[in-house]
Design a protein around this motif. Structure first.
Motif, PDB file in Angstrom:
ATOM      1  N   TRP A 187       4.157 -12.530   9.922  1.00 58.02           N
ATOM      2  CA  TRP A 187       4.836 -11.277   9.984  1.00 58.02           C
ATOM      3  C   TRP A 187       3.788 -10.394   9.100  1.00 58.02           C
ATOM      4  CZ3 TRP A 187      10.543 -10.333   9.818  1.00 58.02           C
ATOM      5  CH2 TRP A 187      11.002  -9.022  10.662  1.00 58.02           C
ATOM      6  N   GLU A 188       3.988 -10.951   7.887  1.00 56.51           N
ATOM      7  CA  GLU A 188       3.342 -10.354   6.720  1.00 56.51           C
ATOM      8  C   GLU A 188       1.784 -10.022   6.845  1.00 56.51           C
ATOM      9  OE1 GLU A 188       4.738 -11.496   2.823  1.00 56.51           O
ATOM     10  OE2 GLU A 188       6.859 -11.213   3.300  1.00 56.51           O
ATOM     11  N   ASP A 189       1.279 -11.273   7.274  1.00 60.05           N
ATOM     12  CA  ASP A 189      -0.127 -11.311   7.583  1.00 60.05           C
ATOM     13  C   ASP A 189      -0.670 -10.171   8.418  1.00 60.05           C
ATOM     14  OD1 ASP A 189      -0.538 -13.412   5.877  1.00 60.05           O
ATOM     15  OD2 ASP A 189      -0.842 -14.772   7.167  1.00 60.05           O
ATOM     16  N   THR A 190       0.045 -10.098   9.790  1.00 57.89           N
ATOM     17  CA  THR A 190      -0.255  -9.089  10.886  1.00 57.89           C
ATOM     18  C   THR A 190       0.021  -7.731  10.122  1.00 57.89           C
ATOM     19  OG1 THR A 190       0.581 -10.516  12.385  1.00 57.89           O
ATOM     20  CG2 THR A 190       0.459  -8.230  12.910  1.00 57.89           C
ATOM     21  N   PHE A 191       1.025  -7.490   9.363  1.00 56.39           N
ATOM     22  CA  PHE A 191       1.394  -6.159   8.550  1.00 56.39           C
ATOM     23  C   PHE A 191       0.057  -5.659   7.794  1.00 56.39           C
ATOM     24  CE2 PHE A 191       3.659  -3.861   5.049  1.00 56.39           C
ATOM     25  CZ  PHE A 191       3.576  -2.505   5.650  1.00 56.39           C
ATOM     26  N   PHE A 192      -0.080  -6.559   6.957  1.00 49.99           N
ATOM     27  CA  PHE A 192      -1.184  -6.259   5.932  1.00 49.99           C
ATOM     28  C   PHE A 192      -2.714  -6.474   6.474  1.00 49.99           C
ATOM     29  CE2 PHE A 192       2.319  -7.114   2.662  1.00 49.99           C
ATOM     30  CZ  PHE A 192       2.571  -6.081   2.455  1.00 49.99           C
ATOM     31  N   SER A 193      -2.783  -6.976   7.592  1.00 49.28           N
ATOM     32  CA  SER A 193      -3.997  -6.739   8.383  1.00 49.28           C
ATOM     33  C   SER A 193      -4.398  -5.297   8.565  1.00 49.28           C
ATOM     34  CB  SER A 193      -4.133  -7.708   9.444  1.00 49.28           C
ATOM     35  OG  SER A 193      -3.342  -7.108  10.457  1.00 49.28           O
ATOM     36  N   PHE A 194      -3.756  -4.705   8.503  1.00 53.08           N
ATOM     37  CA  PHE A 194      -3.894  -2.998   8.554  1.00 53.08           C
ATOM     38  C   PHE A 194      -4.284  -2.344   7.458  1.00 53.08           C
ATOM     39  CE2 PHE A 194      -1.681  -4.042  12.536  1.00 53.08           C
ATOM     40  CZ  PHE A 194      -2.534  -3.361  13.570  1.00 53.08           C
ATOM     41  N   LYS A 195      -5.521  -2.036   7.057  1.00 50.11           N
ATOM     42  CA  LYS A 195      -6.018  -1.348   5.785  1.00 50.11           C
ATOM     43  C   LYS A 195      -5.911   0.105   6.185  1.00 50.11           C
ATOM     44  CE  LYS A 195      -6.640  -5.433   4.473  1.00 50.11           C
ATOM     45  NZ  LYS A 195      -5.770  -5.869   3.715  1.00 50.11           N
ATOM     46  N   LEU A 196      -4.883   0.729   5.889  1.00 54.28           N
ATOM     47  CA  LEU A 196      -4.612   1.957   6.198  1.00 54.28           C
ATOM     48  C   LEU A 196      -5.031   3.001   5.086  1.00 54.28           C
ATOM     49  CD1 LEU A 196      -1.293   1.747   8.197  1.00 54.28           C
ATOM     50  CD2 LEU A 196      -3.620   1.677   9.058  1.00 54.28           C
ATOM     51  N   LEU A 197      -5.523   4.109   5.081  1.00 51.24           N
ATOM     52  CA  LEU A 197      -5.966   4.975   4.164  1.00 51.24           C
ATOM     53  C   LEU A 197      -5.135   6.017   3.593  1.00 51.24           C
ATOM     54  CD1 LEU A 197      -9.764   5.543   5.116  1.00 51.24           C
ATOM     55  CD2 LEU A 197      -8.820   4.056   3.342  1.00 51.24           C
ATOM     56  N   GLN A 198      -4.142   6.443   4.752  1.00 52.71           N
ATOM     57  CA  GLN A 198      -3.433   7.849   4.628  1.00 52.71           C
ATOM     58  C   GLN A 198      -1.859   7.025   4.779  1.00 52.71           C
ATOM     59  OE1 GLN A 198      -5.424   9.925   7.880  1.00 52.71           O
ATOM     60  NE2 GLN A 198      -4.336  11.694   6.514  1.00 52.71           N
ATOM     61  N   THR A 199      -1.402   5.899   4.817  1.00 57.18           N
ATOM     62  CA  THR A 199      -0.244   5.359   5.157  1.00 57.18           C
ATOM     63  C   THR A 199       0.058   4.453   3.973  1.00 57.18           C
ATOM     64  OG1 THR A 199       0.095   5.799   7.287  1.00 57.18           O
ATOM     65  CG2 THR A 199       1.543   4.353   6.427  1.00 57.18           C
ATOM     66  N   ARG A 200       0.869   4.467   2.937  1.00 52.59           N
ATOM     67  CA  ARG A 200       1.449   3.292   1.980  1.00 52.59           C
ATOM     68  C   ARG A 200       1.990   2.269   3.195  1.00 52.59           C
ATOM     69  NH1 ARG A 200       5.636   4.116  -1.625  1.00 52.59           N
ATOM     70  NH2 ARG A 200       6.004   6.484  -0.802  1.00 52.59           N
ATOM     71  N   GLN A 201       1.798   0.944   2.596  1.00 52.04           N
ATOM     72  CA  GLN A 201       2.503  -0.013   3.289  1.00 52.04           C
ATOM     73  C   GLN A 201       3.400  -0.952   2.230  1.00 52.04           C
ATOM     74  OE1 GLN A 201      -1.571  -0.969   5.130  1.00 52.04           O
ATOM     75  NE2 GLN A 201      -0.337  -2.290   6.270  1.00 52.04           N
ATOM     76  N   VAL A 202       4.599  -1.019   2.703  1.00 49.03           N
ATOM     77  CA  VAL A 202       5.618  -1.914   2.095  1.00 49.03           C
ATOM     78  C   VAL A 202       6.146  -2.869   2.953  1.00 49.03           C
ATOM     79  CG1 VAL A 202       7.561  -1.852   0.543  1.00 49.03           C
ATOM     80  CG2 VAL A 202       6.075  -0.091   0.308  1.00 49.03           C
ATOM     81  N   ALA A 203       6.114  -4.165   2.428  1.00 46.90           N
ATOM     82  CA  ALA A 203       7.116  -5.090   3.077  1.00 46.90           C
ATOM     83  C   ALA A 203       8.322  -5.664   2.428  1.00 46.90           C
ATOM     84  CB  ALA A 203       6.253  -6.488   3.471  1.00 46.90           C
ATOM     85  N   LEU A 204       9.344  -5.694   2.973  1.00 46.79           N
ATOM     86  CA  LEU A 204      10.589  -5.910   2.303  1.00 46.79           C
ATOM     87  C   LEU A 204      10.970  -7.355   2.858  1.00 46.79           C
ATOM     88  CD1 LEU A 204      12.702  -2.634   3.062  1.00 46.79           C
ATOM     89  CD2 LEU A 204      11.020  -3.016   1.335  1.00 46.79           C
TER      90      LEU A 204
END
Length: 297
Positions: free
Chosen positions: A138-155
């Motif tokens: 789940w986390e690997d899939t989420f952080f595989s996206f390297k987004l420039l304009q969107t901050r990413q936080v996994a809870l």
């Protein structure tokens, strides 16, 4: 212009609470789910449109783990998390004005069974087994996206407590019918968080736009299973509760079509990063949380 938040998989206990609270704060709430009244998962254009100019995307999607871990359920548990996360990541990349913040659920179950010391984001040890494999994927899939304009936080969310449903219902029923004793040894740790604090964590992360990465979402004072059941019995005015040995739980789990891991795994998790950043919990202790929950049931 109306503020907008998108809840993916927002039909469960947590999602319904978030919908109410965001609406109360004046947000337009868009929900992606498999229910016909919401945006469907297979409509990529509608999902992208919903995400355009949204302040926050919160992904809570995933098949409940309260089931037997047979091959079919395992596949659905895994895919319902990784595939929906992929859909959302692709939709964000298609946006002209993507969400400022993408909050994705993970789980405190990612850490090993711990009775010797608590797990923090920096010092926690990742466990083994199916549930951990799901969390890592789940986390690997989420952080595989390297987004420039969107901050990413996994809870990495602990057991969520709150009035009106969730895990409180089965726990209260156990106590009510005289079965509220210890589960197994009773030494396993129970990390938890009140749903109100979980919501406030999202608002805190929105406000502090330098924060990203992984955060443990658990109250700062976890308890043992023995303490949990004792406190719950006291709050519900039950003088006794029959204990359930591991073999009894195995039989019960089989009958209820669930897994004993849900009550026997020792989840000892502390919210180190949130405390370092200055987040203040409303419900720091189980005693305080249960007072609120039982008053509002």
């Amino acid at each position: 212009m109306t503020k907008k938040v998108v809840l993916a998989g927002g039909t469960g206990f947590i999602g319904q609470y978030f919908e109410r609270e965001f609406s109360r704060l004046g947000y337009e709430v868009k929900i992606i789910s498999r229910q016909p009244q919401h945006i469907p998962w297979d409509d990529e254009k509608a999902i992208t449109n919903a995400l355009e100019k949204a302040e926050i995307l919160i992904n809570l999607a995933g098949k409940s783990v309260n089931c037997r871990y047979n091959d079919q359920n395992k596949k659905e548990i895994m895919n319902s998390r990784t595939e929906t996360t992929t859909i959302l990541g692709n939709a964000i990349q298609a946006c002209q004005h993507p969400p400022q913040l993408w909050v994705n659920s993970s789980t405190a179950t990612i850490y090993r069974h711990a009775e010797d010391r608590p797990m923090t984001e920096e010092q926690g040890e990742i466990g083994t087994g199916f549930s951990v494999d799901v969390a890592k994927a789940w986390e690997d899939t989420f952080f595989s996206f390297k987004l420039l304009q969107t901050r990413q936080v996994a809870l990495r969310i602990a057991i969520v407590l709150g009035p009106g449903g969730g895990v409180m219902t089965p726990y209260m029923n156990l106590v009510k019918y005289g079965l509220g004793g210890v589960h197994g040894s009773g030494k396993q740790m129970f990390s938890w968080i009140h749903v109100e604090d979980l919501f406030n964590i999202v608002l805190f992360l929105q406000k502090h736009n330098h924060l990203s990465g992984v955060f443990n979402c658990s109250a700062p004072v976890p308890v043992s299973n023995r303490e949990l059941m004792k406190t719950l019995r006291e709050k519900m005015n039950m003088s006794f509760g029959l204990p359930a040995m591991k073999w009894m739980l195995e039989i019960g789990a089989l009958c209820l079509r669930t897994e004993t891991e849900l009550v026997l795994k020792s989840r000892w998790v502390l919210p180190e990063r949130l405390k370092q950043e200055g987040f203040e919990f409303t419900y720091k202790t189980l005693d305080h949380a249960l007072d609120n929950i039982l008053t509002n049931e």
